[in-house]
Design a protein around this motif. Structure first.
Motif, short mmCIF file in Angstrom:
data_model
loop_
_atom_site.label_atom_id
_atom_site.label_comp_id
_atom_site.label_asym_id
_atom_site.label_seq_id
_atom_site.Cartn_x
_atom_site.Cartn_y
_atom_site.Cartn_z
N UNK A 158 0.37 12.65 -20.24
CA UNK A 158 -1.00 12.14 -20.23
C UNK A 158 -1.09 10.73 -19.67
N UNK A 159 -0.19 9.85 -20.09
CA UNK A 159 -0.25 8.47 -19.59
C UNK A 159 -0.04 8.41 -18.08
N UNK A 160 0.88 9.21 -17.59
CA UNK A 160 1.14 9.27 -16.15
C UNK A 160 -0.07 9.83 -15.41
N UNK A 161 -0.65 10.91 -15.93
CA UNK A 161 -1.80 11.55 -15.29
C UNK A 161 -2.99 10.59 -15.26
N UNK A 162 -3.22 9.89 -16.36
CA UNK A 162 -4.33 8.94 -16.42
C UNK A 162 -4.13 7.79 -15.43
N UNK A 163 -2.91 7.25 -15.37
CA UNK A 163 -2.61 6.16 -14.43
C UNK A 163 -2.75 6.65 -12.99
N UNK A 164 -2.30 7.87 -12.73
CA UNK A 164 -2.43 8.45 -11.40
C UNK A 164 -3.91 8.60 -11.03
N UNK A 165 -4.73 8.99 -11.98
CA UNK A 165 -6.16 9.08 -11.74
C UNK A 165 -6.76 7.74 -11.37
N UNK A 166 -6.32 6.69 -12.04
CA UNK A 166 -6.81 5.33 -11.72
C UNK A 166 -6.37 4.93 -10.32
N UNK A 167 -5.11 5.22 -9.98
CA UNK A 167 -4.61 4.87 -8.64
C UNK A 167 -5.38 5.61 -7.55
N UNK B 251 -8.43 6.86 -7.83
CA UNK B 251 -9.80 6.36 -7.82
C UNK B 251 -9.89 5.06 -7.01
N UNK B 252 -8.89 4.20 -7.15
CA UNK B 252 -8.86 2.95 -6.40
C UNK B 252 -8.76 3.21 -4.90
N UNK B 253 -8.11 4.33 -4.53
CA UNK B 253 -8.00 4.71 -3.11
C UNK B 253 -9.24 5.46 -2.64
#
Length: 58
Positions: A15-24, A26-28
């Motif tokens: 979950x933490x990895x998936x959430x961080x990946x979503x943020x990354x 979104x920033x792109x």
């Protein structure tokens, strides 16, 4: 089935990895799915390039 007609795939990601990946992503300004498709395409292209190079060496 997705709305675009491509089959869905299931992967397991913490979950933490998936959430961080979503943020990354979104920033792109892209979705995780789009980013994964681009990554997969790059990997296939590199793999095929290596295969051609190896075949040329033989």
């Amino acid at each position: 089935m997705t709305t675009k007609g491509t089959p869905g795939r299931v992967i397991r990601v913490e979950k933490e990895t998936w959430d961080a990946y979503g943020e990354a992503c979104k920033a792109k300004g892209i979705t995780r799915a789009a980013d994964l498709r681009m990554y997969i395409t790059r990997e296939i292209t590199a793999f095929r390039r290596r295969q051609r190079a190896e075949a040329a060496e033989s």
